[in-house]
Write an enzyme that holds these catalytic residues in place. Structure first.
Site, PDB file in Angstrom:
ATOM      1  N   GLU A  79     -17.580  -7.426  -2.567  1.00  0.00           N
ATOM      2  CA  GLU A  79     -16.108  -7.401  -2.679  1.00  0.00           C
ATOM      3  C   GLU A  79     -15.129  -7.703  -2.620  1.00  0.00           C
ATOM      4  O   GLU A  79     -14.056  -9.203  -3.387  1.00  0.00           O
ATOM      5  CB  GLU A  79     -14.760  -6.620  -1.506  1.00  0.00           C
ATOM      6  CG  GLU A  79     -15.525  -4.506  -1.894  1.00  0.00           C
ATOM      7  CD  GLU A  79     -14.080  -3.870  -2.412  1.00  0.00           C
ATOM      8  OE1 GLU A  79     -13.287  -4.702  -3.271  1.00  0.00           O
ATOM      9  OE2 GLU A  79     -14.467  -2.808  -2.871  1.00  0.00           O
TER      10      GLU A  79
ATOM     11  N   TYR B 292      -1.584  -7.620  17.410  1.00  0.00           N
ATOM     12  CA  TYR B 292      -0.447  -7.076  18.041  1.00  0.00           C
ATOM     13  C   TYR B 292      -0.717  -8.429  19.274  1.00  0.00           C
ATOM     14  O   TYR B 292       0.184  -7.690  19.715  1.00  0.00           O
ATOM     15  CB  TYR B 292      -1.276  -5.720  18.093  1.00  0.00           C
ATOM     16  CG  TYR B 292      -0.910  -5.350  17.346  1.00  0.00           C
ATOM     17  CD1 TYR B 292       0.152  -4.729  16.730  1.00  0.00           C
ATOM     18  CD2 TYR B 292      -2.587  -5.093  16.818  1.00  0.00           C
ATOM     19  CE1 TYR B 292       0.087  -3.800  14.822  1.00  0.00           C
ATOM     20  CE2 TYR B 292      -2.949  -4.015  15.315  1.00  0.00           C
ATOM     21  CZ  TYR B 292      -1.192  -3.848  14.830  1.00  0.00           C
ATOM     22  OH  TYR B 292      -1.376  -2.810  13.797  1.00  0.00           O
TER      23      TYR B 292
ATOM     24  N   CYS C 130       0.977  -1.173   0.236  1.00  0.00           N
ATOM     25  CA  CYS C 130       0.297   0.338  -0.040  1.00  0.00           C
ATOM     26  C   CYS C 130       0.448   1.241  -0.160  1.00  0.00           C
ATOM     27  O   CYS C 130       2.122   1.445   0.413  1.00  0.00           O
ATOM     28  CB  CYS C 130      -0.772   0.162   1.426  1.00  0.00           C
ATOM     29  SG  CYS C 130      -2.341   1.528   1.227  1.00  0.00           S
TER      30      CYS C 130
ATOM     31  N   LYS D 296     -12.145  -3.931   3.625  1.00  0.00           N
ATOM     32  CA  LYS D 296     -11.875  -2.538   4.363  1.00  0.00           C
ATOM     33  C   LYS D 296     -12.621  -2.555   4.339  1.00  0.00           C
ATOM     34  O   LYS D 296     -12.348  -1.314   3.950  1.00  0.00           O
ATOM     35  CB  LYS D 296      -9.879  -2.583   3.683  1.00  0.00           C
ATOM     36  CG  LYS D 296      -9.292  -1.848   4.850  1.00  0.00           C
ATOM     37  CD  LYS D 296      -8.627  -1.381   4.486  1.00  0.00           C
ATOM     38  CE  LYS D 296      -7.260   0.166   5.187  1.00  0.00           C
ATOM     39  NZ  LYS D 296      -6.031  -0.427   4.732  1.00  0.00           N
TER      40      LYS D 296
ATOM     41  N   LYS E  69     -11.233  -6.484   7.532  1.00  0.00           N
ATOM     42  CA  LYS E  69     -10.710  -5.640   9.041  1.00  0.00           C
ATOM     43  C   LYS E  69     -11.561  -4.814   9.218  1.00  0.00           C
ATOM     44  O   LYS E  69     -12.264  -4.362   8.243  1.00  0.00           O
ATOM     45  CB  LYS E  69      -9.080  -5.291   8.826  1.00  0.00           C
ATOM     46  CG  LYS E  69      -8.909  -4.580   8.149  1.00  0.00           C
ATOM     47  CD  LYS E  69      -7.213  -4.373   8.363  1.00  0.00           C
ATOM     48  CE  LYS E  69      -6.714  -2.437   7.691  1.00  0.00           C
ATOM     49  NZ  LYS E  69      -5.436  -3.016   7.489  1.00  0.00           N
TER      50      LYS E  69
HETATM   51  C1  PBG Z   1      -2.393   0.514   4.862  1.00  0.00           C
HETATM   52  C2  PBG Z   1      -3.591   0.170   6.191  1.00  0.00           C
HETATM   53  C3  PBG Z   1      -3.593   0.834   7.348  1.00  0.00           C
HETATM   54  C4  PBG Z   1      -4.226  -0.570   8.462  1.00  0.00           C
HETATM   55  C5  PBG Z   1      -3.700  -1.737   7.497  1.00  0.00           C
HETATM   56  N1  PBG Z   1      -2.960  -1.440   6.156  1.00  0.00           N
HETATM   57  C6  PBG Z   1      -4.728   1.686   8.079  1.00  0.00           C
HETATM   58  C7  PBG Z   1      -5.296   2.772   7.371  1.00  0.00           C
HETATM   59  O1  PBG Z   1      -5.898   2.017   6.112  1.00  0.00           O
HETATM   60  O2  PBG Z   1      -5.527   3.496   7.481  1.00  0.00           O
HETATM   61  C8  PBG Z   1      -4.728  -0.824   9.705  1.00  0.00           C
HETATM   62  C9  PBG Z   1      -4.281  -1.492  10.713  1.00  0.00           C
HETATM   63  C10 PBG Z   1      -4.639  -1.125  12.062  1.00  0.00           C
HETATM   64  O3  PBG Z   1      -4.935  -0.412  12.177  1.00  0.00           O
HETATM   65  O4  PBG Z   1      -3.706  -2.408  13.032  1.00  0.00           O
HETATM   66  N2  PBG Z   1      -3.945   1.330   3.975  1.00  0.00           N
END
Ligand code: PBG
Length: 320
Positions: A232, A312, A119, A194, A247
């Site tokens: 999706e 985590y 990303c 997401k 997520k």
């Molecule tokens: C990047 C990404 C994010 C997370 C994972 N990959 C943040 C976002 O989309 O702003 C979040 C993971 C977390 O909060 O632990 N795009």
């Protein structure tokens, strides 16, 4: 008293309860995220107790080895560069600490499943997950650049690239790009669902990835829509994803169950930074027991249908 069915009979003692347990989680069901930063000698929890670790490539192996020994399912790496740039030619240099970390881990622990986030938000000046023109996040140029990103990760030796950008068509494009470079054994763990979520706050601090203007609502999904989320899922399956990720986890337990019943791909759920922080903060405030709460949450995510939970909590669980 005449009570035809007594549920408590099967809860009578710990042995019976253990025997009847339907869902549990083991170390192999957990994947631990890390934030790989430039420099040397760095191993630092961004905010003590909140589970987000900055680590430099040279310290990665010594950090991960005990987790691998304890049976962790895998490790997911995020790159956090010093220098932000919107020049695609800079990407490979910006990725150097991450690709270095991947190589070191793969050399020493060749069978430990290794995931790397794919990303742009941590790498660009604007903090968006794609290429920006004016005030637009343009899809197809983003997909091209992200495919290049995936190839760089694949060449470094990662097992799974994990696109979290949410551009349209990126799974198929990444598959084609990887295959075109002969990287046919690199898997794609795609973020199928997401949400544009408030629960990413602590992560954006750790990854230095907050958008400098606007928000991510034009590419991440609205939490309001179940059918849209399932489209999706279908698309990522059709585009050739090897495994799917959903997520945040705790706010999408219904979608985890839906995805589980809809397709047979391995299913990951990401208990994101804000979910972990919420439990940690509540425990710190004396409102609940941290260990019990975090275990209950992960068990529930597994019960909803996730095979693997990115959390985590893997590190505190496995490094005691
Ligand atoms: C990047 C990404 C994010 C997370 C994972 N990959 C943040 C976002 O989309 O702003 C979040 C993971 C977390 O909060 O632990 N795009």
């Amino acid at each position: 008293m005449k009570i035809p069915v007594r549920m408590r009979r099967l809860r009578r003692n710990p042995g019976i309860r253990r025997l009847m347990e339907e869902t549990s989680f083991e170390p192999r069901n957990l994947v631990q995220p890390y934030f790989v930063v430039p420099g040397t000698g760095i191993l630092k929890e961004v905010k003590p107790g909140y589970g987000l670790w900055h680590v430099s490539a040279d310290k990665l192996l010594e950090e991960v080895q005990p987790l691998a020994k304890a049976g962790v399912g895998g490790v997911m790496l995020f790159g956090v560069p010093d220098e932000k740039s919107d020049d695609p030619k800079r990407l490979s240099a910006q990725l150097a600490p991450l690709t270095d970390g991947i190589k070191r881990l793969k050399d020493a622990l060749p069978t430990l499943p290794l995931f790397a986030d794919c990303c742009l938000c941590s790498f660009t000046t604007h903090g968006h997950c794609g290429v920006v023109e004016g005030d637009q996040i343009v899809n197809d140029k983003s997909v091209e650049l992200l495919s290049h990103f995936a190839v760089l990760l694949g060449q470094a030796g990662v097992d799974f690239v994990s696109p979290s950008d949410m551009m349209d068509g990126r799974v198929a494009a990444m598959r084609a790009a990887l295959d075109g470079e002969g990287l046919t054994s690199v898997s794609i763990l795609s973020y199928a669902v997401k949400m544009a979520s408030a629960f990413y706050g602590p992560f954006r601090d750790a990854a230095h990835s907050a958008p400098s203007f606007g928000d991510r609502a034009s590419y991440q999904q609205p939490a309001n829509n179940r059918r849209e989320a399932l489209r999706e899922v279908d698309l990522d399956v059709a585009e050739g994803a090897d495994a799917l990720l959903i997520k945040p986890a705790m706010t999408n337990l219904d979608l985890i169950r839906d995805a589980r019943e809809r397709c047979d791909l391995p299913l990951f759920a990401y208990q994101v930074s804000g979910e972990y922080a919420m439990i940690r903060a509540a425990a710190d405030a004396g409102l609940m027991d941290f260990e019990r709460a975090i275990r209950e949450s992960i068990t529930s995510i597994r019960r909803a249908g996730a095979d693997v939970v990115v959390s985590y909590y893997a590190r505190p669980l496995l490094r005691r």
